[in-house]
Scaffold this motif. Structure first.
Motif, PDB file in Angstrom:
ATOM      1  N   HIS A  11       0.854  -1.190   0.000  1.00  0.00           N
ATOM      2  CA  HIS A  11       0.000   0.000   0.000  1.00  0.00           C
ATOM      3  C   HIS A  11       0.890   1.240   0.000  1.00  0.00           C
ATOM      4  O   HIS A  11       1.844   1.328   0.779  1.00  0.00           O
ATOM      5  CB  HIS A  11      -0.904   0.040   1.239  1.00  0.00           C
ATOM      6  N   LYS A  12       0.559   2.195  -0.872  1.00  0.00           N
ATOM      7  CA  LYS A  12       1.280   3.463  -0.898  1.00  0.00           C
ATOM      8  C   LYS A  12       0.288   4.594  -1.119  1.00  0.00           C
ATOM      9  O   LYS A  12      -0.471   4.591  -2.097  1.00  0.00           O
ATOM     10  CB  LYS A  12       2.339   3.470  -2.024  1.00  0.00           C
ATOM     11  N   ARG A  13       0.292   5.554  -0.178  1.00  0.00           N
ATOM     12  CA  ARG A  13      -0.602   6.708  -0.262  1.00  0.00           C
ATOM     13  C   ARG A  13       0.204   7.998  -0.444  1.00  0.00           C
ATOM     14  O   ARG A  13       1.310   8.123   0.078  1.00  0.00           O
ATOM     15  CB  ARG A  13      -1.443   6.827   1.021  1.00  0.00           C
ATOM     16  N   PHE A  14      -0.383   8.915  -1.184  1.00  0.00           N
ATOM     17  CA  PHE A  14       0.113  10.286  -1.268  1.00  0.00           C
ATOM     18  C   PHE A  14      -1.020  11.173  -0.761  1.00  0.00           C
ATOM     19  O   PHE A  14      -1.954  11.469  -1.505  1.00  0.00           O
ATOM     20  CB  PHE A  14       0.482  10.656  -2.703  1.00  0.00           C
ATOM     21  N   GLY A  15      -0.976  11.540   0.505  1.00  0.00           N
ATOM     22  CA  GLY A  15      -2.101  12.247   1.101  1.00  0.00           C
ATOM     23  C   GLY A  15      -3.330  11.345   1.115  1.00  0.00           C
ATOM     24  O   GLY A  15      -3.284  10.217   1.609  1.00  0.00           O
ATOM     25  N   LYS A  16      -4.413  11.815   0.494  1.00  0.00           N
ATOM     26  CA  LYS A  16      -5.646  11.014   0.452  1.00  0.00           C
ATOM     27  C   LYS A  16      -5.667  10.045  -0.724  1.00  0.00           C
ATOM     28  O   LYS A  16      -6.531   9.164  -0.786  1.00  0.00           O
ATOM     29  CB  LYS A  16      -6.866  11.929   0.381  1.00  0.00           C
ATOM     30  N   VAL A  50      10.093  -0.573  -5.095  1.00  0.00           N
ATOM     31  CA  VAL A  50      11.013  -1.716  -5.064  1.00  0.00           C
ATOM     32  C   VAL A  50      12.439  -1.271  -4.770  1.00  0.00           C
ATOM     33  O   VAL A  50      13.173  -1.957  -4.070  1.00  0.00           O
ATOM     34  CB  VAL A  50      10.945  -2.517  -6.394  1.00  0.00           C
ATOM     35  N   ASN A  51      12.842  -0.110  -5.296  1.00  0.00           N
ATOM     36  CA  ASN A  51      14.203   0.351  -4.967  1.00  0.00           C
ATOM     37  C   ASN A  51      14.191   1.536  -3.997  1.00  0.00           C
ATOM     38  O   ASN A  51      15.157   2.267  -3.889  1.00  0.00           O
ATOM     39  CB  ASN A  51      15.013   0.663  -6.235  1.00  0.00           C
ATOM     40  N   ARG A  52      13.070   1.695  -3.307  1.00  0.00           N
ATOM     41  CA  ARG A  52      12.938   2.653  -2.207  1.00  0.00           C
ATOM     42  C   ARG A  52      13.055   4.122  -2.618  1.00  0.00           C
ATOM     43  O   ARG A  52      13.427   4.967  -1.817  1.00  0.00           O
ATOM     44  CB  ARG A  52      13.942   2.330  -1.100  1.00  0.00           C
ATOM     45  N   GLY A  59       2.708  -3.166   4.052  1.00  0.00           N
ATOM     46  CA  GLY A  59       3.074  -4.254   3.161  1.00  0.00           C
ATOM     47  C   GLY A  59       4.581  -4.462   3.171  1.00  0.00           C
ATOM     48  O   GLY A  59       5.322  -3.774   3.893  1.00  0.00           O
ATOM     49  N   GLU A  60       5.041  -5.411   2.364  1.00  0.00           N
ATOM     50  CA  GLU A  60       6.463  -5.758   2.353  1.00  0.00           C
ATOM     51  C   GLU A  60       6.952  -5.979   0.929  1.00  0.00           C
ATOM     52  O   GLU A  60       6.194  -6.440   0.075  1.00  0.00           O
ATOM     53  CB  GLU A  60       6.709  -7.050   3.159  1.00  0.00           C
ATOM     54  N   ILE A  61       8.225  -5.678   0.707  1.00  0.00           N
ATOM     55  CA  ILE A  61       8.901  -6.003  -0.546  1.00  0.00           C
ATOM     56  C   ILE A  61      10.212  -6.688  -0.209  1.00  0.00           C
ATOM     57  O   ILE A  61      10.989  -6.187   0.620  1.00  0.00           O
ATOM     58  CB  ILE A  61       9.149  -4.755  -1.412  1.00  0.00           C
ATOM     59  N   TRP A  62      10.448  -7.828  -0.826  1.00  0.00           N
ATOM     60  CA  TRP A  62      11.649  -8.617  -0.583  1.00  0.00           C
ATOM     61  C   TRP A  62      12.435  -8.807  -1.879  1.00  0.00           C
ATOM     62  O   TRP A  62      11.847  -9.014  -2.949  1.00  0.00           O
ATOM     63  CB  TRP A  62      11.283 -10.009  -0.044  1.00  0.00           C
ATOM     64  N   ILE A  63      13.752  -8.713  -1.781  1.00  0.00           N
ATOM     65  CA  ILE A  63      14.654  -9.160  -2.841  1.00  0.00           C
ATOM     66  C   ILE A  63      15.404 -10.354  -2.270  1.00  0.00           C
ATOM     67  O   ILE A  63      16.157 -10.206  -1.299  1.00  0.00           O
ATOM     68  CB  ILE A  63      15.666  -8.072  -3.258  1.00  0.00           C
ATOM     69  N   ASP A  64      15.178 -11.527  -2.809  1.00  0.00           N
ATOM     70  CA  ASP A  64      15.703 -12.770  -2.223  1.00  0.00           C
ATOM     71  C   ASP A  64      15.278 -12.823  -0.753  1.00  0.00           C
ATOM     72  O   ASP A  64      14.098 -12.763  -0.479  1.00  0.00           O
ATOM     73  CB  ASP A  64      17.218 -12.876  -2.417  1.00  0.00           C
ATOM     74  N   ASP A  65      16.235 -12.880   0.171  1.00  0.00           N
ATOM     75  CA  ASP A  65      15.862 -12.996   1.590  1.00  0.00           C
ATOM     76  C   ASP A  65      16.018 -11.683   2.346  1.00  0.00           C
ATOM     77  O   ASP A  65      16.049 -11.665   3.576  1.00  0.00           O
ATOM     78  CB  ASP A  65      16.673 -14.098   2.271  1.00  0.00           C
ATOM     79  N   SER A  69      11.826  -3.263   2.041  1.00  0.00           N
ATOM     80  CA  SER A  69      10.889  -2.264   2.565  1.00  0.00           C
ATOM     81  C   SER A  69      11.187  -1.912   4.023  1.00  0.00           C
ATOM     82  O   SER A  69      10.563  -1.012   4.577  1.00  0.00           O
ATOM     83  CB  SER A  69       9.449  -2.768   2.434  1.00  0.00           C
ATOM     84  N   ASP A  70      12.127  -2.607   4.647  1.00  0.00           N
ATOM     85  CA  ASP A  70      12.515  -2.311   6.029  1.00  0.00           C
ATOM     86  C   ASP A  70      13.209  -0.946   6.058  1.00  0.00           C
ATOM     87  O   ASP A  70      14.275  -0.774   5.460  1.00  0.00           O
ATOM     88  CB  ASP A  70      13.473  -3.398   6.532  1.00  0.00           C
ATOM     89  N   PRO A  71      12.635   0.053   6.753  1.00  0.00           N
ATOM     90  CA  PRO A  71      13.231   1.399   6.747  1.00  0.00           C
ATOM     91  C   PRO A  71      14.630   1.446   7.354  1.00  0.00           C
ATOM     92  O   PRO A  71      15.369   2.410   7.131  1.00  0.00           O
ATOM     93  CB  PRO A  71      12.239   2.235   7.578  1.00  0.00           C
ATOM     94  N   ARG A  72      15.023   0.406   8.077  1.00  0.00           N
ATOM     95  CA  ARG A  72      16.365   0.384   8.680  1.00  0.00           C
ATOM     96  C   ARG A  72      17.427  -0.069   7.681  1.00  0.00           C
ATOM     97  O   ARG A  72      18.627   0.094   7.940  1.00  0.00           O
ATOM     98  CB  ARG A  72      16.378  -0.549   9.903  1.00  0.00           C
ATOM     99  N   LEU A  73      16.996  -0.649   6.567  1.00  0.00           N
ATOM    100  CA  LEU A  73      17.961  -1.155   5.595  1.00  0.00           C
ATOM    101  C   LEU A  73      18.563   0.009   4.802  1.00  0.00           C
ATOM    102  O   LEU A  73      17.855   0.923   4.376  1.00  0.00           O
ATOM    103  CB  LEU A  73      17.268  -2.136   4.641  1.00  0.00           C
ATOM    104  N   ASP A  74      19.878  -0.024   4.615  1.00  0.00           N
ATOM    105  CA  ASP A  74      20.598   1.034   3.923  1.00  0.00           C
ATOM    106  C   ASP A  74      20.137   1.124   2.467  1.00  0.00           C
ATOM    107  O   ASP A  74      20.255   0.157   1.709  1.00  0.00           O
ATOM    108  CB  ASP A  74      22.101   0.744   3.988  1.00  0.00           C
ATOM    109  N   VAL A  75      19.614   2.303   2.090  1.00  0.00           N
ATOM    110  CA  VAL A  75      19.113   2.500   0.732  1.00  0.00           C
ATOM    111  C   VAL A  75      20.222   2.277  -0.297  1.00  0.00           C
ATOM    112  O   VAL A  75      19.985   1.747  -1.383  1.00  0.00           O
ATOM    113  CB  VAL A  75      18.500   3.911   0.581  1.00  0.00           C
ATOM    114  N   ARG A  76      21.455   2.662   0.040  1.00  0.00           N
ATOM    115  CA  ARG A  76      22.560   2.493  -0.912  1.00  0.00           C
ATOM    116  C   ARG A  76      22.778   1.023  -1.243  1.00  0.00           C
ATOM    117  O   ARG A  76      23.092   0.674  -2.385  1.00  0.00           O
ATOM    118  CB  ARG A  76      23.847   3.096  -0.335  1.00  0.00           C
ATOM    119  N   HIS A  77      22.584   0.163  -0.256  1.00  0.00           N
ATOM    120  CA  HIS A  77      22.718  -1.278  -0.495  1.00  0.00           C
ATOM    121  C   HIS A  77      21.641  -1.757  -1.463  1.00  0.00           C
ATOM    122  O   HIS A  77      21.909  -2.556  -2.375  1.00  0.00           O
ATOM    123  CB  HIS A  77      22.625  -2.030   0.830  1.00  0.00           C
ATOM    124  N   ILE A  78      20.416  -1.267  -1.280  1.00  0.00           N
ATOM    125  CA  ILE A  78      19.313  -1.652  -2.170  1.00  0.00           C
ATOM    126  C   ILE A  78      19.617  -1.220  -3.601  1.00  0.00           C
ATOM    127  O   ILE A  78      19.426  -1.977  -4.559  1.00  0.00           O
ATOM    128  CB  ILE A  78      17.991  -1.020  -1.697  1.00  0.00           C
TER     129      ILE A  78
END
Length: 243
Positions: A11-16, A50-52, A59-65, A69-78
């Motif tokens: 799920h992704k919202r932009f305002g309403k 998918v690439n943040r 909801g969730e998005i996974w690449i392999d394991d 979508s985990d906000p703690r994961l380093d965007v540069r790694h993604i």
């Protein structure tokens, strides 16, 4: 074996505005999935999640394991694992074709100039532009710029390539040269998630076509099945306009 990409109840919202509403989708390793649908159906937003470039509200998005979508994961790694090619080519105007391709490997992967340029040369050859090593974006046609953009994304050796309407800004005669590179990538086994209405590409390279409307995945299936005998009325109405 885990799918290469798993999108679960996104799920992704932009305002309403709810741009993506409970979308779920799987892409297997080496699979090419084409996403189609009317303007405003959430296709590009889903891809950007998918690439943040966008963050899911739920909801969730996974690449392999890895749960990207985990906000703690380093965007540069993604971004190392997920290459993206946009509608507008987004090349750095002050850098040559080689400079555009080598900047990320040199900065992010700490490659030497020599190593990065060896990779760049192979990739320019792969996209048919080995003679444009020193050319700047304003010296290249739209199709050539997009092929450099593809090479730039490939330079990070990604697990997945995302294409967001990669031919929509091109003149008709330039579309084929970009699609030919994409078909070649598909035949080489690159995992690809593509937003496009290029039906020729769908038939030549896609394993699965996904139809989205109003932020939802309405149905999916092999190209011939979806194009010739879609199950849903919304899909049939849309296909009448593009086939």
């Amino acid at each position: 074996m885990l799918p290469r990409v798993r999108i679960l109840d996104a799920h992704k919202r932009f305002g309403k505005l709810e741009a993506v509403r409970g979308a779920s989708l799987e892409v297997q390793k080496g699979e090419v999935v084409l996403v189609i649908g009317p303007s405003g159906s959430g296709k590009s937003t889903l891809l950007r999640c998918v690439n943040r470039l966008e963050h899911l509200n739920s909801g969730e998005i996974w690449i392999d394991d890895e749960r990207v979508s985990d906000p703690r994961l380093d965007v540069r790694h993604i971004r190392e694992e997920v290459g993206m090619v946009f509608q507008s080519f987004n090349l750095f105007p002050h850098l040559s074709a080689m400079g555009n391709i080598t900047i990320a490997p040199r900065i992010v992967k700490k490659m030497s100039k020599e190593e990065a340029e060896a990779v760049g040369l192979r990739l320019l050859e792969r996209v048919g532009l080995v003679d444009k090593v020193k050319a700047y974006p304003d010296q290249l046609s739209g199709g050539q710029q997009q092929r450099v953009a593809i090479a730039r994304a490939l330079a990070m050796n990604p697990k997945v390539m995302l294409f967001d309407e990669p031919t929509s800004a091109l003149d008709p005669e330039m579309i084929k040269e970009v699609l030919d590179v994409m078909v070649q990538l598909a035949h080489e086994g690159m995992t690809m998630l593509v937003v496009s209405h290029e039906m020729g590409f769908a038939r030549a390279a896609a394993h699965k076509v996904v139809f989205m409307d109003n932020g939802e995945v309405i149905e999916s299936g092999p190209p011939e099945q979806l194009f010739t005998s879609p199950r849903e009325e919304r899909t049939r109405k849309f296909l009448k306009h593009i086939l």
